[in-house]
Design a protein around this motif. Structure first.
Motif, PDB file in Angstrom:
ATOM      1  N   GLY A  85       0.835  -1.212   0.000  1.00 46.54           N
ATOM      2  CA  GLY A  85       0.000   0.000   0.000  1.00 46.54           C
ATOM      3  C   GLY A  85       0.861   1.250   0.000  1.00 46.54           C
ATOM      4  O   GLY A  85       0.614   2.194  -0.771  1.00 46.54           O
ATOM      5  N   ALA A  86       1.892   1.254   0.853  1.00 50.32           N
ATOM      6  CA  ALA A  86       2.774   2.436   0.927  1.00 50.32           C
ATOM      7  C   ALA A  86       3.495   2.630  -0.400  1.00 50.32           C
ATOM      8  O   ALA A  86       3.657   3.761  -0.885  1.00 50.32           O
ATOM      9  CB  ALA A  86       3.782   2.246   2.063  1.00 50.32           C
ATOM     10  N   THR A  87       3.904   1.516  -1.020  1.00 50.88           N
ATOM     11  CA  THR A  87       4.610   1.603  -2.302  1.00 50.88           C
ATOM     12  C   THR A  87       3.684   2.194  -3.378  1.00 50.88           C
ATOM     13  O   THR A  87       4.086   3.093  -4.126  1.00 50.88           O
ATOM     14  CB  THR A  87       5.091   0.194  -2.746  1.00 50.88           C
ATOM     15  N   ALA A  88       2.438   1.698  -3.424  1.00 52.99           N
ATOM     16  CA  ALA A  88       1.487   2.196  -4.431  1.00 52.99           C
ATOM     17  C   ALA A  88       1.228   3.692  -4.223  1.00 52.99           C
ATOM     18  O   ALA A  88       1.171   4.475  -5.179  1.00 52.99           O
ATOM     19  CB  ALA A  88       0.189   1.406  -4.352  1.00 52.99           C
ATOM     20  N   LEU A  89       1.092   4.075  -2.957  1.00 51.65           N
ATOM     21  CA  LEU A  89       0.844   5.492  -2.630  1.00 51.65           C
ATOM     22  C   LEU A  89       2.006   6.359  -3.114  1.00 51.65           C
ATOM     23  O   LEU A  89       1.834   7.425  -3.712  1.00 51.65           O
ATOM     24  CB  LEU A  89       0.709   5.620  -1.112  1.00 51.65           C
ATOM     25  N   TYR A  90       3.210   5.862  -2.885  1.00 53.79           N
ATOM     26  CA  TYR A  90       4.411   6.595  -3.318  1.00 53.79           C
ATOM     27  C   TYR A  90       4.436   6.720  -4.844  1.00 53.79           C
ATOM     28  O   TYR A  90       4.672   7.800  -5.389  1.00 53.79           O
ATOM     29  CB  TYR A  90       5.671   5.873  -2.802  1.00 53.79           C
ATOM     30  N   TYR A  91       4.173   5.608  -5.539  1.00 58.09           N
ATOM     31  CA  TYR A  91       4.199   5.633  -7.011  1.00 58.09           C
ATOM     32  C   TYR A  91       3.205   6.653  -7.558  1.00 58.09           C
ATOM     33  O   TYR A  91       3.547   7.505  -8.380  1.00 58.09           O
ATOM     34  CB  TYR A  91       3.812   4.264  -7.598  1.00 58.09           C
ATOM     35  N   VAL A  92       1.943   6.532  -7.105  1.00 56.22           N
ATOM     36  CA  VAL A  92       0.900   7.407  -7.658  1.00 56.22           C
ATOM     37  C   VAL A  92       1.170   8.866  -7.271  1.00 56.22           C
ATOM     38  O   VAL A  92       1.078   9.777  -8.100  1.00 56.22           O
ATOM     39  CB  VAL A  92      -0.500   6.955  -7.178  1.00 56.22           C
ATOM     40  N   GLY A  93       1.548   9.085  -5.998  1.00 53.67           N
ATOM     41  CA  GLY A  93       1.798  10.453  -5.522  1.00 53.67           C
ATOM     42  C   GLY A  93       2.897  11.140  -6.321  1.00 53.67           C
ATOM     43  O   GLY A  93       2.713  12.254  -6.831  1.00 53.67           O
ATOM     44  N   THR A  94       4.029  10.449  -6.494  1.00 53.13           N
ATOM     45  CA  THR A  94       5.148  11.104  -7.190  1.00 53.13           C
ATOM     46  C   THR A  94       4.844  11.279  -8.682  1.00 53.13           C
ATOM     47  O   THR A  94       5.284  12.246  -9.299  1.00 53.13           O
ATOM     48  CB  THR A  94       6.471  10.318  -7.022  1.00 53.13           C
ATOM     49  N   THR A  95       4.072  10.344  -9.251  1.00 56.13           N
ATOM     50  CA  THR A  95       3.745  10.485 -10.680  1.00 56.13           C
ATOM     51  C   THR A  95       2.843  11.704 -10.886  1.00 56.13           C
ATOM     52  O   THR A  95       3.050  12.493 -11.821  1.00 56.13           O
ATOM     53  CB  THR A  95       3.058   9.203 -11.215  1.00 56.13           C
ATOM     54  N   LEU A  96       1.853  11.862 -10.002  1.00 55.51           N
ATOM     55  CA  LEU A  96       0.964  13.032 -10.131  1.00 55.51           C
ATOM     56  C   LEU A  96       1.751  14.334  -9.979  1.00 55.51           C
ATOM     57  O   LEU A  96       1.553  15.291 -10.727  1.00 55.51           O
ATOM     58  CB  LEU A  96      -0.155  12.970  -9.085  1.00 55.51           C
ATOM     59  N   VAL A  97       2.674  14.361  -9.023  1.00 53.18           N
ATOM     60  CA  VAL A  97       3.492  15.572  -8.837  1.00 53.18           C
ATOM     61  C   VAL A  97       4.300  15.850 -10.107  1.00 53.18           C
ATOM     62  O   VAL A  97       4.416  16.990 -10.562  1.00 53.18           O
ATOM     63  CB  VAL A  97       4.436  15.420  -7.617  1.00 53.18           C
ATOM     64  N   ALA A  98       4.832  14.779 -10.714  1.00 55.53           N
ATOM     65  CA  ALA A  98       5.641  14.953 -11.934  1.00 55.53           C
ATOM     66  C   ALA A  98       4.801  15.563 -13.054  1.00 55.53           C
ATOM     67  O   ALA A  98       5.242  16.482 -13.748  1.00 55.53           O
ATOM     68  CB  ALA A  98       6.226  13.607 -12.363  1.00 55.53           C
ATOM     69  N   VAL A  99       3.573  15.061 -13.225  1.00 52.49           N
ATOM     70  CA  VAL A  99       2.717  15.598 -14.295  1.00 52.49           C
ATOM     71  C   VAL A  99       2.365  17.056 -13.996  1.00 52.49           C
ATOM     72  O   VAL A  99       2.406  17.912 -14.898  1.00 52.49           O
ATOM     73  CB  VAL A  99       1.421  14.761 -14.454  1.00 52.49           C
TER      74      VAL A  99
END
Ligand code: ASP
Length: 447
Positions: A85-99
């Motif tokens: 769960g923490a890994t998925a949160l990190y992936y989605v969070g950082t990807t959204l910030v990048a966009v």
């Protein structure tokens, strides 16, 4: 000189030499594209034989073994759920910030305004429609289709076919399930866990051997990439666009990720980035997260101080689904193309870019040029919104326009792959706090 420092020096020197050979020995603007290609081909082939193919050879066995070993060392399914769960949160969070970062920059710089299509044609930047169509055929061009294809990859009907087709995601899911089953099987499964651990060590040994081939491989690959288009392509009418992408990637790599790492990973971020310099150069020269994967797993655990549990689980998964660089790039590239054709995008359409670029980046494979293809999903989604709002009379952006940025994609691919891979490494370092290595825990889990 220490062996480690010597290798760093050789790898960095190889990068510089590769650029020089490509630009001054191979590239010749008077030659046709075909003649240039045959000139750089021996270099490309040598690079593939010496470095890329040996790395690729390890990907599937390494992904399987490292994920199984990571899951069995985490041991407890509930704990695995928290870490997942923490890994998925990190992936989605950082990807959204990048966009978001990409969108902010492209709106601020406006690289598409003031560039005329004729200017691009005379600079040879416009590629034929058929060139682009060739790359797009057979790929799902809408969000629904690409999401479905992702789900199909995640639930493989034949894991061996996933392995043969190098669909890393299917292998990761299969390995997670096998790992869980091994833990839950207790004592009778213990020999299998030991075997997997032994194989993991052997594969890591192979990676350390292959890394010594990196200097030769990097000279050849970088020379062939630079030699094909030359660096001049970067200073033509597309220079503002290229610069916007590169500045965005640098801000994310040197400001956003370090801030996240300092706060959530309690780690000195710049020391961490420097410790992974071999990973950075490998990602840059191969332009492939998958090919870099063996080096990322090895270096995260040795130089980067990540736990085996975190690196073995977070990095292979991240190589296919976590692509900060691709997400940022797609947001900038798509907005640039719309700007170029004088189509203003509303806030709703920018929101569509935010969501679809995130999904397109998750769906992109960790291979060269994958982001360029999944960009069609973003363009199609924005087009659909434009015609829905403006009615039939509105001209959508044709997909052949992707051809405009084809000429500079090689170099941008190399740059965004660095961010894709470093996003995974930073994730592994942060998750290490949740999943540090405790050598005797697996013994306890097995009773
Ligand atoms: N080449 C990138 C990677 O392997 C994917 C892309 O084309 O954006 O990470």
């Amino acid at each position: 000189m220490k062996k480690e420092n010597l290798l760093t020096l050789l790898i960095l020197g190889a990068l510089v030499l590769g650029v020089l050979v490509g630009q001054f020995l191979l590239f010749d603007p008077s030659l046709s594209a075909e003649a240039l290609r045959s000139r750089v081909d021996p270099w490309r082939i040598a690079g593939e034989l010496v470095f890329i193919r040996p790395l690729m050879m390890l990907i599937i066995p390494l992904v399987f073994v490292s994920v199984v070993s990571g899951v069995t060392s985490i041991g407890n399914p509930q704990r695995l759920g928290i870490i997942g769960g923490a890994t998925a949160l990190y992936y989605v969070g950082t990807t959204l910030v990048a966009v978001l970062l990409g969108l902010s920059l492209v709106n601020l710089v406006n690289p598409g305004s003031g560039v005329a299509i004729e200017q691009l044609e005379s600079a040879g930047q416009r590629t034929f429609e058929s060139d682009v169509q060739g790359r797009l055929t057979g790929r799902p061009g809408d969000v629904g289709g690409s999401f479905l294809s992702l789900l199909y990859q995640m639930i493989p009907d034949n894991p061996l076919r996933s392995a043969v087709d190098r669909e890393v995601l299917g292998v990761v899911v299969f390995a997670i399930l096998i790992g869980l089953a091994l833990v839950m099987s207790g004592e009778p499964a213990r020999p299998a866990i030991k075997l997997i651990d032994g194989l993991f060590h052997a594969l890591m040994k192979l990676v350390t051997w292959i890394i010594w081939l990196a200097p030769i491989g990097i000279v050849c690959i970088v020379a062939s990439r630079v030699g094909e288009k030359g660096l001049a392509a970067l200073v033509g009418p597309l220079s503002k666009y290229v610069l916007t992408v590169i500045v965005g990637l640098l801000i994310h790599l040197l400001v956003v990720l370090p801030a996240i790492l300092a706060v959530f990973g309690r780690t000195n971020p710049y020391r961490f980035l420097w410790s992974l310099r071999k990973v950075i150069v490998t990602a840059f020269s191969t332009a492939s997260s998958n090919a870099t994967l063996p080096v990322t797993i090895e270096e995260c655990q040795t130089s980067g101080g990540c736990s085996r549990r975190a690196a073995n689980f977070v990095v292979p998964l991240g190589a296919t689904v976590n692509m900060n660089g691709t997400a940022l790039y797609e947001a900038v590239a798509v907005s640039f193309l719309f700007q170029l054709f004088g189509i203003d995008l509303s806030l709703t359409q920018q929101l569509i870019i935010l969501i679809t670029a995130t999904l397109a980046a998750i769906g992109a494979a960790g291979i060269p040029g994958a982001g360029l293809v999944t960009m069609a999903i973003v363009i199609n989604a924005v087009n659909a919104s434009l015609t829905a709002v403006g009615g039939e009379g509105v001209e959508p952006l044709p997909l052949w326009t992707i051809g405009i940025i084809l000429g500079v994609d090689r170099i941008l691919d190399m740059c965004r792959t660095v961010l894709n891979v470093m996003g995974d490494a930073v994730g592994a370092r942060i998750i290490t706090r949740l999943a540090p290595d405790e050598p005797d825990e697996r013994e306890r889990a097995l009773g």
